[in-house]
Scaffold this motif. Structure first.
Motif, PDB file in Angstrom:
ATOM      1  N   GLY A  42       0.817  -1.206  -0.024  1.00 45.35           N
ATOM      2  CA  GLY A  42       0.068   0.009   0.235  1.00 45.35           C
ATOM      3  C   GLY A  42       0.715   1.329   0.024  1.00 45.35           C
ATOM      4  O   GLY A  42       0.304   2.545   0.450  1.00 45.35           O
ATOM      5  N   PHE A  43       2.198   1.060  -0.456  1.00 52.59           N
ATOM      6  CA  PHE A  43       3.013   2.327  -0.505  1.00 52.59           C
ATOM      7  C   PHE A  43       2.929   2.960   0.924  1.00 52.59           C
ATOM      8  O   PHE A  43       2.854   4.164   1.020  1.00 52.59           O
ATOM      9  N   SER A  44       2.902   2.125   1.887  1.00 50.35           N
ATOM     10  CA  SER A  44       2.931   2.808   3.120  1.00 50.35           C
ATOM     11  C   SER A  44       4.555   3.444   3.844  1.00 50.35           C
ATOM     12  O   SER A  44       5.295   3.430   3.189  1.00 50.35           O
ATOM     13  N   ASP A  45       4.173   4.269   4.893  1.00 47.88           N
ATOM     14  CA  ASP A  45       5.148   4.799   5.550  1.00 47.88           C
ATOM     15  C   ASP A  45       6.366   3.802   5.782  1.00 47.88           C
ATOM     16  O   ASP A  45       7.602   3.923   5.476  1.00 47.88           O
ATOM     17  N   ALA A  46       5.897   2.391   6.351  1.00 46.80           N
ATOM     18  CA  ALA A  46       6.775   1.450   6.707  1.00 46.80           C
ATOM     19  C   ALA A  46       7.527   1.105   5.535  1.00 46.80           C
ATOM     20  O   ALA A  46       8.819   0.637   5.421  1.00 46.80           O
ATOM     21  N   TRP A  47       6.898   0.983   4.450  1.00 47.67           N
ATOM     22  CA  TRP A  47       7.521   0.495   3.143  1.00 47.67           C
ATOM     23  C   TRP A  47       8.597   1.402   2.653  1.00 47.67           C
ATOM     24  O   TRP A  47       9.628   0.961   2.243  1.00 47.67           O
ATOM     25  N   GLN A  48       8.099   2.658   2.667  1.00 53.10           N
ATOM     26  CA  GLN A  48       9.225   3.831   2.431  1.00 53.10           C
ATOM     27  C   GLN A  48      10.448   3.761   3.370  1.00 53.10           C
ATOM     28  O   GLN A  48      11.661   4.064   2.905  1.00 53.10           O
ATOM     29  N   LEU A  49      10.176   3.729   4.497  1.00 47.01           N
ATOM     30  CA  LEU A  49      10.967   3.844   5.687  1.00 47.01           C
ATOM     31  C   LEU A  49      12.018   2.798   5.333  1.00 47.01           C
ATOM     32  O   LEU A  49      13.231   2.882   5.882  1.00 47.01           O
ATOM     33  N   THR A  50      11.709   1.577   5.208  1.00 46.59           N
ATOM     34  CA  THR A  50      12.444   0.423   4.979  1.00 46.59           C
ATOM     35  C   THR A  50      13.914   0.699   4.074  1.00 46.59           C
ATOM     36  O   THR A  50      14.880   0.460   4.489  1.00 46.59           O
ATOM     37  N   VAL A  51      13.506   1.292   2.794  1.00 47.00           N
ATOM     38  CA  VAL A  51      14.455   1.421   1.958  1.00 47.00           C
ATOM     39  C   VAL A  51      15.327   2.746   2.340  1.00 47.00           C
ATOM     40  O   VAL A  51      16.663   2.594   2.144  1.00 47.00           O
ATOM     41  N   ASN A  52      14.669   3.693   2.902  1.00 52.17           N
ATOM     42  CA  ASN A  52      15.278   4.901   3.336  1.00 52.17           C
ATOM     43  C   ASN A  52      16.530   4.723   4.452  1.00 52.17           C
ATOM     44  O   ASN A  52      17.498   5.151   4.252  1.00 52.17           O
ATOM     45  N   THR A  53      15.900   3.818   5.598  1.00 55.55           N
ATOM     46  CA  THR A  53      16.805   3.557   6.513  1.00 55.55           C
ATOM     47  C   THR A  53      18.003   2.436   5.939  1.00 55.55           C
ATOM     48  O   THR A  53      19.334   2.680   6.278  1.00 55.55           O
ATOM     49  N   ALA A  54      17.692   1.568   5.039  1.00 54.44           N
ATOM     50  CA  ALA A  54      18.720   0.735   4.741  1.00 54.44           C
ATOM     51  C   ALA A  54      19.572   1.454   3.958  1.00 54.44           C
ATOM     52  O   ALA A  54      20.997   1.172   4.051  1.00 54.44           O
ATOM     53  N   THR A  55      19.340   2.270   2.966  1.00 51.47           N
ATOM     54  CA  THR A  55      20.424   3.021   2.329  1.00 51.47           C
ATOM     55  C   THR A  55      20.940   3.962   2.929  1.00 51.47           C
ATOM     56  O   THR A  55      22.173   4.013   2.907  1.00 51.47           O
ATOM     57  N   THR A  56      20.421   4.549   3.758  1.00 52.98           N
ATOM     58  CA  THR A  56      21.192   5.736   4.635  1.00 52.98           C
ATOM     59  C   THR A  56      22.103   4.818   5.612  1.00 52.98           C
ATOM     60  O   THR A  56      23.521   5.289   5.710  1.00 52.98           O
ATOM     61  N   ILE A  57      21.916   3.690   6.019  1.00 48.50           N
ATOM     62  CA  ILE A  57      22.943   2.950   6.978  1.00 48.50           C
ATOM     63  C   ILE A  57      24.158   2.598   5.958  1.00 48.50           C
ATOM     64  O   ILE A  57      25.229   2.721   6.344  1.00 48.50           O
ATOM     65  N   VAL A  58      23.776   1.921   4.895  1.00 47.82           N
ATOM     66  CA  VAL A  58      24.702   1.254   4.001  1.00 47.82           C
ATOM     67  C   VAL A  58      25.766   2.648   3.619  1.00 47.82           C
ATOM     68  O   VAL A  58      26.848   2.455   3.616  1.00 47.82           O
ATOM     69  N   THR A  59      25.149   3.687   3.202  1.00 48.77           N
ATOM     70  CA  THR A  59      25.837   4.956   2.734  1.00 48.77           C
ATOM     71  C   THR A  59      26.766   5.465   3.690  1.00 48.77           C
ATOM     72  O   THR A  59      28.013   5.589   3.643  1.00 48.77           O
ATOM     73  N   PHE A  60      26.098   5.469   5.223  1.00 49.66           N
ATOM     74  CA  PHE A  60      27.194   5.914   6.213  1.00 49.66           C
ATOM     75  C   PHE A  60      28.253   5.265   6.333  1.00 49.66           C
ATOM     76  O   PHE A  60      29.423   5.518   6.565  1.00 49.66           O
ATOM     77  N   LEU A  61      28.075   3.851   6.402  1.00 53.68           N
ATOM     78  CA  LEU A  61      29.244   2.661   6.761  1.00 53.68           C
ATOM     79  C   LEU A  61      30.250   2.679   5.662  1.00 53.68           C
ATOM     80  O   LEU A  61      31.315   2.927   5.805  1.00 53.68           O
ATOM     81  N   MET A  62      29.651   2.873   4.477  1.00 51.72           N
ATOM     82  CA  MET A  62      30.576   2.871   3.289  1.00 51.72           C
ATOM     83  C   MET A  62      31.600   3.899   3.126  1.00 51.72           C
ATOM     84  O   MET A  62      32.479   4.012   2.663  1.00 51.72           O
ATOM     85  N   VAL A  63      30.991   4.892   3.695  1.00 49.19           N
ATOM     86  CA  VAL A  63      32.189   6.364   3.554  1.00 49.19           C
ATOM     87  C   VAL A  63      33.183   6.052   4.189  1.00 49.19           C
ATOM     88  O   VAL A  63      34.227   6.442   3.685  1.00 49.19           O
ATOM     89  N   PHE A  64      33.145   5.642   5.646  1.00 48.42           N
ATOM     90  CA  PHE A  64      34.093   5.368   6.334  1.00 48.42           C
ATOM     91  C   PHE A  64      35.029   4.005   5.639  1.00 48.42           C
ATOM     92  O   PHE A  64      36.200   4.022   5.580  1.00 48.42           O
ATOM     93  N   LEU A  65      34.430   3.154   5.317  1.00 50.87           N
ATOM     94  CA  LEU A  65      35.401   2.061   4.791  1.00 50.87           C
ATOM     95  C   LEU A  65      36.201   2.355   3.464  1.00 50.87           C
ATOM     96  O   LEU A  65      37.286   2.127   3.335  1.00 50.87           O
ATOM     97  N   ILE A  66      35.333   3.179   2.603  1.00 46.74           N
ATOM     98  CA  ILE A  66      35.931   3.599   1.187  1.00 46.74           C
ATOM     99  C   ILE A  66      37.155   4.540   1.624  1.00 46.74           C
ATOM    100  O   ILE A  66      38.108   4.778   0.892  1.00 46.74           O
TER     101      ILE A  66
END
Length: 129
Positions: A42-66
């Motif tokens: 249903g294009f819910s907030d939880a659906w949107q929050l899932t990808v937003n949270t995942a991409t934010t966490i991955v991006t944050f950690l990758m900055v330091f590793l790279i």
């Protein structure tokens, strides 16, 4: 501060994996899957929050590793260049620690080399010292 050996290996491995075409394909596939689930969620907030949270966490950690990997690569490259300067009889050894100079000093040295390059081009020959 010195990198621990395990972290250096880990950061290098993750950086290489992150740059691999298969990793890009997997990430793109996950986004397509996430988008396909949207209508069922249903294009819910939880659906949107899932990808937003995942991409934010991955991006944050990758900055330091790279950045860790980039710092090591840059230091190794600098040592190799320093060795070439040191081993070349006509090279200016004062350039060995150029990365530690001020922006203004680097700009002045760059201008000197640009003038040499311009002279060499106008004469149609190799650069001279």
């Amino acid at each position: 501060m010195k990198d621990s050996p395990w972290f250096a290996r880990f950061a290098t491995r993750i950086s290489h994996l992150a740059g691999h075409p298969i990793t890009f394909g997997a990430a793109a596939g996950l986004i397509v899957l996430w988008a396909a689930i949207g209508p069922f969620a249903g294009f819910s907030d939880a659906w949107q929050l899932t990808v937003n949270t995942a991409t934010t966490i991955v991006t944050f950690l990758m900055v330091f590793l790279i950045q860790s990997t980039q710092n090591r690569d840059t230091a190794a490259l600098q040592i190799k260049i320093d060795e070439l300067i040191r081993a070349t009889r006509t090279a200016r050894n004062s350039l060995l620690d150029l990365e530690d100079h001020s922006e203004e000093e680097i700009r002045q040295i760059r201008e000197e080399y640009e003038k040499l390059a311009s002279k060499a081009r106008s004469r149609g020959n190799r650069m001279e010292t």
